[in-house]
Design an enzyme around this catalytic site. Sequence first.
Site, PDB file in Angstrom:
ATOM      1  N   PRO A 167     114.268  -4.948-113.101  1.00  0.00           N
ATOM      2  CA  PRO A 167     113.410  -3.896-113.271  1.00  0.00           C
ATOM      3  C   PRO A 167     112.147  -4.339-113.181  1.00  0.00           C
ATOM      4  O   PRO A 167     111.099  -3.000-112.879  1.00  0.00           O
ATOM      5  CB  PRO A 167     113.346  -3.288-114.603  1.00  0.00           C
ATOM      6  CG  PRO A 167     113.669  -5.050-115.647  1.00  0.00           C
ATOM      7  CD  PRO A 167     114.767  -5.570-114.719  1.00  0.00           C
ATOM      8  N   TYR A 189     100.878  -4.828-114.684  1.00  0.00           N
ATOM      9  CA  TYR A 189     101.588  -6.274-114.346  1.00  0.00           C
ATOM     10  C   TYR A 189     100.898  -7.180-114.504  1.00  0.00           C
ATOM     11  O   TYR A 189     100.123  -7.422-113.634  1.00  0.00           O
ATOM     12  CB  TYR A 189     102.265  -5.990-113.437  1.00  0.00           C
ATOM     13  CG  TYR A 189     103.209  -5.385-112.815  1.00  0.00           C
ATOM     14  CD1 TYR A 189     102.999  -3.699-112.159  1.00  0.00           C
ATOM     15  CD2 TYR A 189     104.853  -5.345-112.715  1.00  0.00           C
ATOM     16  CE1 TYR A 189     103.834  -2.404-112.159  1.00  0.00           C
ATOM     17  CE2 TYR A 189     106.091  -4.269-112.356  1.00  0.00           C
ATOM     18  CZ  TYR A 189     105.439  -3.265-111.993  1.00  0.00           C
ATOM     19  OH  TYR A 189     106.194  -2.287-111.818  1.00  0.00           O
ATOM     20  N   HIS A 222     100.970   7.874-108.963  1.00  0.00           N
ATOM     21  CA  HIS A 222      99.565   6.571-109.545  1.00  0.00           C
ATOM     22  C   HIS A 222     100.092   6.737-107.593  1.00  0.00           C
ATOM     23  O   HIS A 222      99.871   6.347-107.013  1.00  0.00           O
ATOM     24  CB  HIS A 222     100.334   6.131-109.521  1.00  0.00           C
ATOM     25  CG  HIS A 222     100.220   6.434-111.254  1.00  0.00           C
ATOM     26  ND1 HIS A 222     100.867   5.055-112.589  1.00  0.00           N
ATOM     27  CD2 HIS A 222     100.363   7.874-112.664  1.00  0.00           C
ATOM     28  CE1 HIS A 222     100.475   6.037-113.662  1.00  0.00           C
ATOM     29  NE2 HIS A 222     100.723   6.476-113.544  1.00  0.00           N
ATOM     30  N   TYR A 246     106.755  -1.235-102.292  1.00  0.00           N
ATOM     31  CA  TYR A 246     106.630  -1.308-104.210  1.00  0.00           C
ATOM     32  C   TYR A 246     106.856   0.094-104.186  1.00  0.00           C
ATOM     33  O   TYR A 246     107.224   1.310-104.293  1.00  0.00           O
ATOM     34  CB  TYR A 246     105.218  -1.556-105.023  1.00  0.00           C
ATOM     35  CG  TYR A 246     105.707  -1.103-106.570  1.00  0.00           C
ATOM     36  CD1 TYR A 246     105.817  -1.789-107.636  1.00  0.00           C
ATOM     37  CD2 TYR A 246     104.893   0.139-106.739  1.00  0.00           C
ATOM     38  CE1 TYR A 246     105.694  -1.170-108.475  1.00  0.00           C
ATOM     39  CE2 TYR A 246     105.351   0.654-107.774  1.00  0.00           C
ATOM     40  CZ  TYR A 246     105.644  -0.057-108.747  1.00  0.00           C
ATOM     41  OH  TYR A 246     105.488  -0.145-110.498  1.00  0.00           O
ATOM     42  N   LYS A 294     112.933  -0.518-109.175  1.00  0.00           N
ATOM     43  CA  LYS A 294     113.806   0.314-107.853  1.00  0.00           C
ATOM     44  C   LYS A 294     114.439   0.673-108.168  1.00  0.00           C
ATOM     45  O   LYS A 294     115.742   0.951-106.907  1.00  0.00           O
ATOM     46  CB  LYS A 294     114.054  -1.251-106.799  1.00  0.00           C
ATOM     47  CG  LYS A 294     112.860  -1.849-105.771  1.00  0.00           C
ATOM     48  CD  LYS A 294     112.345  -0.733-104.932  1.00  0.00           C
ATOM     49  CE  LYS A 294     111.088  -1.032-104.416  1.00  0.00           C
ATOM     50  NZ  LYS A 294     110.260   0.134-104.271  1.00  0.00           N
TER      51      LYS A 294
HETATM   52  P1  RFL Z   1     124.044   5.097-114.588  1.00  0.00           P
HETATM   53  O1  RFL Z   1     122.207   5.368-115.453  1.00  0.00           O
HETATM   54  O2  RFL Z   1     124.119   3.562-115.667  1.00  0.00           O
HETATM   55  O3  RFL Z   1     124.281   6.039-114.913  1.00  0.00           O
HETATM   56  C1  RFL Z   1     126.520   5.935-115.204  1.00  0.00           C
HETATM   57  C2  RFL Z   1     126.823   6.545-115.509  1.00  0.00           C
HETATM   58  O4  RFL Z   1     128.245   6.492-116.098  1.00  0.00           O
HETATM   59  C3  RFL Z   1     129.216   6.455-116.813  1.00  0.00           C
HETATM   60  N1  RFL Z   1     129.842   6.014-116.618  1.00  0.00           N
HETATM   61  C4  RFL Z   1     131.432   7.113-116.806  1.00  0.00           C
HETATM   62  N2  RFL Z   1     131.360   8.252-116.627  1.00  0.00           N
HETATM   63  C5  RFL Z   1     132.859   8.309-116.548  1.00  0.00           C
HETATM   64  N3  RFL Z   1     134.064   6.671-116.801  1.00  0.00           N
HETATM   65  C6  RFL Z   1     133.708   5.573-117.238  1.00  0.00           C
HETATM   66  N4  RFL Z   1     134.111   5.016-116.673  1.00  0.00           N
HETATM   67  C7  RFL Z   1     132.435   5.333-117.311  1.00  0.00           C
HETATM   68  N5  RFL Z   1     131.415   4.069-117.036  1.00  0.00           N
HETATM   69  C8  RFL Z   1     130.429   4.199-117.304  1.00  0.00           C
HETATM   70  C9  RFL Z   1     128.078   6.481-118.312  1.00  0.00           C
HETATM   71  O5  RFL Z   1     127.547   6.841-119.269  1.00  0.00           O
HETATM   72  C10 RFL Z   1     126.114   6.368-117.723  1.00  0.00           C
HETATM   73  O6  RFL Z   1     125.661   7.857-118.002  1.00  0.00           O
HETATM   74  O7  RFL Z   1     123.538   4.870-112.987  1.00  0.00           O
HETATM   75  P2  RFL Z   1     123.099   5.403-111.854  1.00  0.00           P
HETATM   76  O8  RFL Z   1     123.095   6.632-112.167  1.00  0.00           O
HETATM   77  O9  RFL Z   1     123.472   4.740-110.604  1.00  0.00           O
HETATM   78  O10 RFL Z   1     121.576   5.383-112.213  1.00  0.00           O
HETATM   79  C11 RFL Z   1     121.021   3.750-112.564  1.00  0.00           C
HETATM   80  C12 RFL Z   1     119.480   3.907-112.827  1.00  0.00           C
HETATM   81  O11 RFL Z   1     120.410   4.245-114.509  1.00  0.00           O
HETATM   82  C13 RFL Z   1     118.865   2.667-112.928  1.00  0.00           C
HETATM   83  O12 RFL Z   1     119.158   1.573-111.753  1.00  0.00           O
HETATM   84  C14 RFL Z   1     117.200   2.358-113.378  1.00  0.00           C
HETATM   85  O13 RFL Z   1     117.410   2.883-114.689  1.00  0.00           O
HETATM   86  C15 RFL Z   1     117.073   0.900-113.550  1.00  0.00           C
HETATM   87  N6  RFL Z   1     115.895   0.875-113.879  1.00  0.00           N
HETATM   88  C16 RFL Z   1     114.829   1.290-113.300  1.00  0.00           C
HETATM   89  N7  RFL Z   1     114.703   1.925-111.821  1.00  0.00           N
HETATM   90  C17 RFL Z   1     113.587   2.403-111.197  1.00  0.00           C
HETATM   91  O14 RFL Z   1     114.196   2.884-109.933  1.00  0.00           O
HETATM   92  N8  RFL Z   1     112.334   2.532-111.506  1.00  0.00           N
HETATM   93  C18 RFL Z   1     111.680   2.191-112.823  1.00  0.00           C
HETATM   94  O15 RFL Z   1     111.185   1.817-113.406  1.00  0.00           O
HETATM   95  C19 RFL Z   1     113.412   1.381-113.581  1.00  0.00           C
HETATM   96  N9  RFL Z   1     113.291   0.745-114.652  1.00  0.00           N
HETATM   97  C20 RFL Z   1     115.426   0.878-114.840  1.00  0.00           C
HETATM   98  C21 RFL Z   1     113.982   0.264-115.364  1.00  0.00           C
HETATM   99  C22 RFL Z   1     116.800  -0.255-116.628  1.00  0.00           C
HETATM  100  C23 RFL Z   1     116.299  -0.452-117.067  1.00  0.00           C
HETATM  101  N10 RFL Z   1     117.247  -0.987-117.972  1.00  0.00           N
HETATM  102  C24 RFL Z   1     117.154  -0.071-119.674  1.00  0.00           C
HETATM  103  C25 RFL Z   1     118.125  -1.194-117.375  1.00  0.00           C
HETATM  104  C26 RFL Z   1     113.457  -0.289-117.145  1.00  0.00           C
HETATM  105  C27 RFL Z   1     114.813  -0.457-117.663  1.00  0.00           C
HETATM  106  C28 RFL Z   1     114.484  -1.451-119.099  1.00  0.00           C
HETATM  107  C1  PHB Z   2     108.914   2.274-116.440  1.00  0.00           C
HETATM  108  O1  PHB Z   2     107.871   3.162-116.916  1.00  0.00           O
HETATM  109  O2  PHB Z   2     109.423   1.875-117.446  1.00  0.00           O
HETATM  110  C2  PHB Z   2     109.344   1.123-115.634  1.00  0.00           C
HETATM  111  C3  PHB Z   2     108.099   1.737-114.462  1.00  0.00           C
HETATM  112  C4  PHB Z   2     107.896  -0.147-113.863  1.00  0.00           C
HETATM  113  C5  PHB Z   2     108.462  -1.300-113.780  1.00  0.00           C
HETATM  114  C6  PHB Z   2     110.139  -0.626-115.141  1.00  0.00           C
HETATM  115  C7  PHB Z   2     109.819   0.004-115.938  1.00  0.00           C
HETATM  116  O3  PHB Z   2     108.237  -2.241-113.046  1.00  0.00           O
END
Ligand code: RFL
Ligand code: PHB
Length: 392
Positions: free
Chosen positions: A293, A201, A72, A385, A297
């Site tokens: 989110p 957005y 993008h 961003y 980041k």
């Molecule tokens: P995770 O993905 O939470 O993985 C942690 C893992 O640890 C396991 N765990 C354990 N394992 C063993 N023993 C224990 N006691 C444990 N406790 C937990 C869990 O089961 C899991 O598998 O953390 P990690 O690896 O640091 O990754 C971080 C990302 O997942 C998170 O920051 C992003 O998803 C945030 N996020 C976004 N980030 C972006 O950079 N770009 C995005 O577009 C974006 N969109 C989002 C998002 C997060 C969202 N939600 C649901 C919070 C959109 C949403 C809606």
């Molecule tokens: C996504 O694609 O899930 C997404 C993209 C941008 C954001 C948050 C989530 O700021």
Amino acid sequence: MRTTVGIIGGGPAGLLLARLLHRAGIDCVVLEARTREYVEQRQRAGMLEQGTVDALREAGAAERLEREGLVHQGIELRFERERHHIDFPALTGGRTVTIYAQTEIVKDLVALQLADGPPLLYEAEALAVEKPESATPVVRFRHEGRERTLTCDWVAGCDGYHGVSRDAFPAGTARSYAHDYPYSWLGVLAEVAPSGDELIYARGERGFALHSMRSPTVSRLYLQVPNGTDPDDWPDDRIWDELAARFAIDGDWTLHRGPIMSKSVTTMRSYVHEPMRHGRLLLAGDAAHIVPPTGAKGLNLAVSDVRVLARGLTRLHRTGDTQLLDRYSELCLQRVWQATRFSDDMTKMLHAQPDGDAFDHRMQLARLRRITASRHAAAELATNYAGLPLPV
Ligand code: RFL
Ligand code: PHB
């Protein structure tokens, strides 16, 4: 069990770290509390900074991402029924972002790990990290109904926000900073072609909405909803009508509707745990910090932490030099605080404040108008961003 680096958590942070260490010839074991299916299906991030794509490439995990990822050139801001394009390459000296789902990154990393990587144990729940100050910290975990121990030289706490690693910092050695936002996101995955080429957005009096995507045939959409919202109160038609109302502009544009495959509500929080290291325990990703989110980041920060950690451990392994590991927390936290600031600014600029008054509303519009009127202000948004430089 004995290993050099015990990795708690098989999310993107833990899996990428395992891959980078494996390539550097450092042995490790990954303990993941959940099943492989659960981790591979968990709907989360989608937007990758260029530095994140580069890090995955460096780990040899970007083959499918390069084929299927959607590059993008910017994002669209919508407010007062107008649309404004923020052109990233023009404003940042050529940088772009890539849409590729976190679920797919996890699948790619798991496949590599199971093919030739170090052990990855599913349904292995870490219970505690013991003796992090000693030369041989121990992870106590439960696997196949038995309690076991993993003795390590180093422990990487990659267990996300609800993990146990942070608890191993003794009282008085760490401090955390948290902020909760007075709204949540209802996120849906829909089997329908995206309604445009870019992320949208949208800010309006009805609340914030985000149009993202997963592929040319799958859209990912979000709506600002009150805290405590039950997704069951949002039948599909209500979701589509609300999205259409929030994205509406004067001019031609249609929201494509289709079958909704999943729905969930996420609360919004900023959280930073300082420092990120205690003795031989190092935290990475959501275990150490979370951001709302809106700035996309979270995953990108997890990847940049892991990059610093892998470089630090590799340097130690090759030369015995601990300098980079000694600066781990400081190097990561600079970027973490900048991403937290950016995510907080984006969140507050784009969401309807439940208790906001007419003045707050005008301030949001003035901020948005500044971005669309000033190249300088737009460049500030685009630079943050698309991703600030990696610490190493
Ligand atoms: P995770 O993905 O939470 O993985 C942690 C893992 O640890 C396991 N765990 C354990 N394992 C063993 N023993 C224990 N006691 C444990 N406790 C937990 C869990 O089961 C899991 O598998 O953390 P990690 O690896 O640091 O990754 C971080 C990302 O997942 C998170 O920051 C992003 O998803 C945030 N996020 C976004 N980030 C972006 O950079 N770009 C995005 O577009 C974006 N969109 C989002 C998002 C997060 C969202 N939600 C649901 C919070 C959109 C949403 C809606
Ligand atoms: C996504 O694609 O899930 C997404 C993209 C941008 C954001 C948050 C989530 O700021």
